[in-house]
Design a protein around this motif. Structure first.
Motif, PDB file in Angstrom:
ATOM      1  N   ASP A  36      49.098-114.319  41.069  1.00 54.96           N
ATOM      2  CA  ASP A  36      50.020-115.452  41.168  1.00 54.96           C
ATOM      3  C   ASP A  36      50.018-116.301  39.902  1.00 54.96           C
ATOM      4  OD1 ASP A  36      47.631-116.862  41.310  1.00 54.96           O
ATOM      5  OD2 ASP A  36      48.056-117.802  43.233  1.00 54.96           O
ATOM      6  N   GLY A  37      49.211-115.909  38.913  1.00 55.07           N
ATOM      7  CA  GLY A  37      49.162-116.644  37.663  1.00 55.07           C
ATOM      8  C   GLY A  37      48.229-117.840  37.711  1.00 55.07           C
ATOM      9  N   VAL A  38      47.557-118.061  38.836  1.00 55.08           N
ATOM     10  CA  VAL A  38      46.627-119.180  38.964  1.00 55.08           C
ATOM     11  C   VAL A  38      45.245-118.643  39.328  1.00 55.08           C
ATOM     12  CG1 VAL A  38      46.146-121.366  40.126  1.00 55.08           C
ATOM     13  CG2 VAL A  38      48.501-120.699  39.670  1.00 55.08           C
ATOM     14  N   ALA A  39      45.074-118.236  40.593  1.00 55.44           N
ATOM     15  CA  ALA A  39      43.738-117.814  41.023  1.00 55.44           C
ATOM     16  C   ALA A  39      43.749-116.765  42.131  1.00 55.44           C
ATOM     17  CB  ALA A  39      42.937-119.024  41.475  1.00 55.44           C
ATOM     18  N   THR A  40      44.871-116.128  42.374  1.00 52.12           N
ATOM     19  CA  THR A  40      44.926-115.100  43.409  1.00 52.12           C
ATOM     20  C   THR A  40      45.369-113.784  42.787  1.00 52.12           C
ATOM     21  OG1 THR A  40      45.440-116.700  45.140  1.00 52.12           O
ATOM     22  CG2 THR A  40      45.992-114.409  45.595  1.00 52.12           C
ATOM     23  N   THR A  41      44.596-112.741  43.060  1.00 54.97           N
ATOM     24  CA  THR A  41      44.900-111.395  42.581  1.00 54.97           C
ATOM     25  C   THR A  41      44.746-110.459  43.761  1.00 54.97           C
ATOM     26  OG1 THR A  41      44.053-111.924  40.386  1.00 54.97           O
ATOM     27  CG2 THR A  41      44.228-109.584  40.944  1.00 54.97           C
ATOM     28  N   MET A  42      45.641-109.494  43.874  1.00 58.52           N
ATOM     29  CA  MET A  42      45.514-108.522  44.965  1.00 58.52           C
ATOM     30  C   MET A  42      45.998-107.161  44.523  1.00 58.52           C
ATOM     31  SD  MET A  42      48.663-109.452  47.565  1.00 58.52           S
ATOM     32  CE  MET A  42      47.775-110.819  48.190  1.00 58.52           C
ATOM     33  N   CYS A  43      45.389-106.142  45.124  1.00 59.01           N
ATOM     34  CA  CYS A  43      45.799-104.760  44.913  1.00 59.01           C
ATOM     35  C   CYS A  43      45.896-104.094  46.279  1.00 59.01           C
ATOM     36  CB  CYS A  43      44.780-104.005  44.058  1.00 59.01           C
ATOM     37  SG  CYS A  43      44.676-104.579  42.353  1.00 59.01           S
ATOM     38  N   VAL A  44      46.925-103.284  46.468  1.00 63.64           N
ATOM     39  CA  VAL A  44      47.138-102.590  47.730  1.00 63.64           C
ATOM     40  C   VAL A  44      47.433-101.130  47.438  1.00 63.64           C
ATOM     41  CG1 VAL A  44      48.576-102.452  49.797  1.00 63.64           C
ATOM     42  CG2 VAL A  44      48.011-104.681  48.835  1.00 63.64           C
ATOM     43  N   ASN A  45      46.756-100.257  48.178  1.00 59.72           N
ATOM     44  CA  ASN A  45      46.982 -98.818  48.063  1.00 59.72           C
ATOM     45  C   ASN A  45      47.916 -98.405  49.199  1.00 59.72           C
ATOM     46  OD1 ASN A  45      46.895 -96.046  47.926  1.00 59.72           O
ATOM     47  ND2 ASN A  45      44.699 -95.943  47.589  1.00 59.72           N
ATOM     48  N   ALA A  46      49.137 -98.038  48.867  1.00 61.03           N
ATOM     49  CA  ALA A  46      50.125 -97.668  49.881  1.00 61.03           C
ATOM     50  C   ALA A  46      49.754 -96.370  50.589  1.00 61.03           C
ATOM     51  CB  ALA A  46      51.510 -97.531  49.244  1.00 61.03           C
ATOM     52  N   GLN A  47      48.890 -95.574  49.991  1.00 63.63           N
ATOM     53  CA  GLN A  47      48.469 -94.303  50.598  1.00 63.63           C
ATOM     54  C   GLN A  47      47.820 -94.538  51.957  1.00 63.63           C
ATOM     55  OE1 GLN A  47      48.830 -91.146  49.434  1.00 63.63           O
ATOM     56  NE2 GLN A  47      47.716 -90.251  51.124  1.00 63.63           N
ATOM     57  N   ASP A  48      46.905 -95.500  52.036  1.00 62.71           N
ATOM     58  CA  ASP A  48      46.196 -95.735  53.290  1.00 62.71           C
ATOM     59  C   ASP A  48      46.117 -97.210  53.680  1.00 62.71           C
ATOM     60  OD1 ASP A  48      44.402 -96.573  51.381  1.00 62.71           O
ATOM     61  OD2 ASP A  48      42.869 -95.082  51.873  1.00 62.71           O
ATOM     62  N   GLN A  49      46.921 -98.050  53.044  1.00 61.62           N
ATOM     63  CA  GLN A  49      47.008 -99.480  53.347  1.00 61.62           C
ATOM     64  C   GLN A  49      45.679-100.206  53.158  1.00 61.62           C
ATOM     65  OE1 GLN A  49      50.092-100.925  53.953  1.00 61.62           O
ATOM     66  NE2 GLN A  49      50.655 -98.891  53.306  1.00 61.62           N
ATOM     67  N   THR A  50      44.891 -99.776  52.193  1.00 55.03           N
ATOM     68  CA  THR A  50      43.654-100.465  51.857  1.00 55.03           C
ATOM     69  C   THR A  50      43.863-101.235  50.563  1.00 55.03           C
ATOM     70  OG1 THR A  50      42.826 -98.532  50.658  1.00 55.03           O
ATOM     71  CG2 THR A  50      42.225 -98.715  52.988  1.00 55.03           C
ATOM     72  N   GLY A  51      42.887-102.006  50.153  1.00 53.93           N
ATOM     73  CA  GLY A  51      42.990-102.759  48.921  1.00 53.93           C
ATOM     74  C   GLY A  51      42.084-103.964  48.964  1.00 53.93           C
ATOM     75  N   PHE A  52      42.439-104.997  48.193  1.00 49.82           N
ATOM     76  CA  PHE A  52      41.636-106.214  48.195  1.00 49.82           C
ATOM     77  C   PHE A  52      42.484-107.414  47.834  1.00 49.82           C
ATOM     78  CE2 PHE A  52      40.963-104.113  44.046  1.00 49.82           C
ATOM     79  CZ  PHE A  52      41.372-105.099  43.162  1.00 49.82           C
ATOM     80  N   VAL A  53      41.987-108.597  48.246  1.00 51.24           N
ATOM     81  CA  VAL A  53      42.607-109.872  47.932  1.00 51.24           C
ATOM     82  C   VAL A  53      41.505-110.754  47.360  1.00 51.24           C
ATOM     83  CG1 VAL A  53      43.808-111.893  48.837  1.00 51.24           C
ATOM     84  CG2 VAL A  53      44.287-109.627  49.802  1.00 51.24           C
ATOM     85  N   LEU A  54      41.743-111.326  46.188  1.00 55.36           N
ATOM     86  CA  LEU A  54      40.780-112.189  45.515  1.00 55.36           C
ATOM     87  C   LEU A  54      41.396-113.574  45.414  1.00 55.36           C
ATOM     88  CD1 LEU A  54      39.899-109.726  42.599  1.00 55.36           C
ATOM     89  CD2 LEU A  54      38.894-109.842  44.905  1.00 55.36           C
TER      90      LEU A  54
END
Length: 178
Positions: free
Chosen positions: A135-153
């Motif tokens: 978001d350009g401030v303090a939130t980063t996320m990655c999502v794997n569409a293959q199995d709907q996994t990922g992370f939110v920071l």
């Protein structure tokens, strides 16, 4: 007659004994916050973020993270000062399949990538089935569409998305129909 009264009394006592523990139970844990559709964001060309002789696509975030996609293995992750990371972790990474995980490293794991370009806020970089955004401030996320996994920071809590809705869903529900 008395047998009916006794039977009814026993039934009421049993119902009260069952209902009492249910009413005293704690509220269920709230579900994790809904993750926005990362793939709906505008796509940047990962070629512009190529580092180490095109081995990685990597980007930086405003809060000091370096995130990368390994073009050979399909692995992805971020390292640096992860906000509200479990156990004070400074790395989160995942592979082409399965949920990512948090860990700590003595040195930044992406330091050999050299300087990386900042990813513009509310855009996404994608490689294979994984898409990441900030978001350009303090939130980063990655999502794997293959199995709907990922992370939110995020400063309010960093977490892993580890459930596959095709495999982990309430009994009797259909993942293909609402």
């Amino acid at each position: 007659m008395w047998s009916r009264v006794l039977l009814a009394g026993a039934g009421l006592a049993a119902a009260a004994a069952i209902a009492l523990p249910l009413s005293a139970s704690a509220e269920p844990a709230p579900p994790p916050p809904a993750v926005p559709d990362v793939n709906a964001l505008p796509l940047v060309s990962p070629v512009e973020y190529s580092v180490m002789n095109d081995r990685y696509f990597a980007f930086g975030t405003a809060d000091g993270l370096t995130c990368a996609f390994d073009r050979t293995s399909g692995a992805y992750g971020c390292s640096g000062p992860i906000p509200a990371a479990p156990g004070g972790a400074n790395v989160v990474s995942g592979g082409a399949f399965g949920a990512p995980g948090f860990t700590s490293a003595a040195q930044p794991i992406f330091q050999n990538l050299g300087p990386v370009k900042q990813l513009p806020p509310n855009t996404r970089m994608s490689f294979r089935t994984v898409s990441c955004t900030t978001d350009g401030v303090a939130t980063t996320m990655c999502v794997n569409a293959q199995d709907q996994t990922g992370f939110v920071l995020t400063p309010s809590g960093s977490f892993v998305l580890s459930s596959n809705p095709l495999l982990e869903r309430p009994e009797g529900t259909n993942p293909y129909a609402n």
